[in-house]
Structures are given as C-alpha cells and as structure tokens.
Design a protein around this motif. Structure first.
Motif, short mmCIF file in Angstrom:
data_model
loop_
_atom_site.label_atom_id
_atom_site.label_comp_id
_atom_site.label_asym_id
_atom_site.label_seq_id
_atom_site.Cartn_x
_atom_site.Cartn_y
_atom_site.Cartn_z
N PRO A 119 0.78 -1.37 -0.09
CA PRO A 119 -0.07 0.12 -0.03
C PRO A 119 0.88 1.13 -0.10
CG PRO A 119 -0.82 -1.59 1.59
CD PRO A 119 0.24 -2.23 1.04
N LEU A 120 1.86 1.16 0.68
CA LEU A 120 2.75 2.30 0.65
C LEU A 120 3.34 2.72 -0.57
CD1 LEU A 120 4.29 4.68 2.24
CD2 LEU A 120 6.16 2.88 2.72
N GLN A 121 3.84 1.56 -1.39
CA GLN A 121 4.41 1.67 -2.78
C GLN A 121 3.28 2.12 -3.61
OE1 GLN A 121 5.59 -2.49 -3.54
NE2 GLN A 121 7.54 -1.67 -4.22
N LEU A 122 2.19 1.77 -3.48
CA LEU A 122 1.16 2.47 -4.44
C LEU A 122 1.07 4.01 -4.09
CD1 LEU A 122 -1.65 -0.16 -4.44
CD2 LEU A 122 -0.13 0.11 -6.11
N LYS A 123 0.95 4.51 -2.86
CA LYS A 123 1.07 5.96 -2.54
C LYS A 123 2.15 6.69 -3.30
CE LYS A 123 -1.68 5.41 1.57
NZ LYS A 123 -1.85 5.54 2.86
N VAL A 124 3.38 5.85 -3.15
CA VAL A 124 4.67 6.63 -3.69
C VAL A 124 4.38 6.69 -5.11
CG1 VAL A 124 7.16 6.13 -3.96
CG2 VAL A 124 6.16 5.96 -1.72
N ARG A 125 4.04 5.35 -5.79
CA ARG A 125 3.72 5.87 -7.21
C ARG A 125 2.80 6.73 -7.65
NH1 ARG A 125 3.03 -0.73 -8.96
NH2 ARG A 125 5.19 -1.22 -8.26
N ALA A 126 1.46 6.87 -6.84
CA ALA A 126 0.73 7.82 -7.40
C ALA A 126 1.24 9.35 -7.12
CB ALA A 126 -0.53 7.65 -6.31
N VAL A 127 2.20 9.45 -5.96
CA VAL A 127 2.78 10.92 -6.02
C VAL A 127 3.64 11.08 -7.00
CG1 VAL A 127 4.59 12.26 -4.59
CG2 VAL A 127 2.54 11.11 -3.39
N ARG A 128 4.59 9.93 -7.53
CA ARG A 128 5.44 10.32 -8.48
C ARG A 128 4.77 10.50 -9.88
NH1 ARG A 128 9.58 6.12 -11.46
NH2 ARG A 128 10.89 7.75 -12.28
N GLN A 129 3.62 9.68 -9.96
CA GLN A 129 2.80 9.91 -11.38
C GLN A 129 2.36 11.40 -11.42
OE1 GLN A 129 2.18 7.38 -13.67
NE2 GLN A 129 1.96 9.18 -15.02
N ARG A 130 1.73 12.09 -10.37
CA ARG A 130 1.49 13.31 -10.19
C ARG A 130 2.50 14.09 -10.67
NH1 ARG A 130 -1.71 11.18 -6.07
NH2 ARG A 130 -0.36 12.13 -4.53
N ARG A 131 3.50 14.04 -10.03
CA ARG A 131 4.60 15.05 -10.28
C ARG A 131 5.33 14.81 -11.86
NH1 ARG A 131 10.05 14.78 -10.47
NH2 ARG A 131 10.43 12.78 -10.18
N LEU A 132 5.40 13.83 -12.31
CA LEU A 132 5.73 13.41 -13.74
C LEU A 132 4.58 13.96 -14.69
CD1 LEU A 132 7.59 10.00 -13.64
CD2 LEU A 132 8.87 12.15 -13.75
N ASN A 133 3.43 13.80 -14.36
CA ASN A 133 2.17 14.34 -15.18
C ASN A 133 2.33 15.92 -15.25
OD1 ASN A 133 1.65 11.86 -16.21
ND2 ASN A 133 -0.25 11.90 -14.53
N GLY A 134 2.52 16.44 -13.99
CA GLY A 134 2.90 17.93 -14.02
C GLY A 134 3.83 18.28 -14.98
#
Length: 134
Positions: free
Chosen positions: A15-30
């Motif tokens: 679950p922590l990995q999924l949260k980290v991935r989501a944060v990274r995805q938002r950053r890269l999408n930005g």
C-alpha cells in the motif's frame, strides 16, 4: 533489494508503494503538462496548427513509458506538417522541454512522440480516442 524481503513484509509495504507511485505519477504528469504547454506555445504560429494534444503513460514504472500525441485536423494537415519539418521540430522540442522542466533524462531519450489526425481518429475509431489509442 526489495525482492529479498520476506513475502509478508513485501505485502505489508505494497500500500505504501502504491501511494509513492501515485505521488510520482502526479509529479511526472505535471512536468509533462508544463513541457507540452511550452512546446505548443513555441509552435503556435506555425501552420498547420496542432488541434489537440494528449499524453499518457506508466511513467511510475519507468519514465520511458510516456507517449505524447500531437493531433492535426486532417490527414492532409498531418502530411503538410511532416513535409515542412513541423513534426520533427515537435519531437525535438518535446524532448528538450521535458528535460528543461525536470523530466528524467532516461525517459526523454526513449519516450514516444507520435502524430495523427482528427480525421484518422474519426475514420478508424468513430471519434473514440480511447479505442483509437488502445
């Protein structure tokens, strides 16, 4: 290293990995959104004009899994853009602006910059972008 952990620990960390991935995805999408806006501004006066832009990918898995689509109105517009060098410039500018905005270099070297026309999307997928890009 992660693979060496016991399965119970890996499951607990998931679950922590999924949260980290989501944060990274938002950053890269930005970063991608900012870069593409700059590219579109740079070519705004050139003809034929880009009608739409779409980007997507699984950049949290690896930054190379980014695809950037530039969509022209007609097939003829797309051909004119190729002949005039606009598509080549869009490819070059996209990679450069992604780098300038902080996108990981290993991604900008291997990501895909692609081109199509609204006419092709209509003809092949009835205007359904999801089906067309699937």
């Amino acid at each position: 290293m992660y693979d060496r952990l016991p399965l119970s620990v890996r499951k607990a960390l998931y679950p922590l990995q999924l949260k980290v991935r989501a944060v990274r995805q938002r950053r890269l999408n930005g970063i991608a959104k900012s870069a593409i806006t700059r590219v579109l501004d740079a070519v705004a006066a050139r003809k034929p004009s880009v009608q739409k832009h779409i980007f997507y990918g699984a950049s949290t898995i690896h930054p190379r899994y980014l695809v950037s689509w530039y969509i022209f109105q007609t097939d003829r517009d797309l051909e004119t853009a190729r002949e005039s060098g606009l598509t080549s410039d869009l490819d070059t500018f996209t990679r450069a602006e992604l780098n300038n905005c902080g996108y990981p270099k290993e991604g900008t070297e291997t990501m895909r910059v692609a081109f199509t026309s609204e006419e092709d999307v209509q003809n092949k997928a009835g205007g359904n972008y999801y089906l067309y890009f699937k």
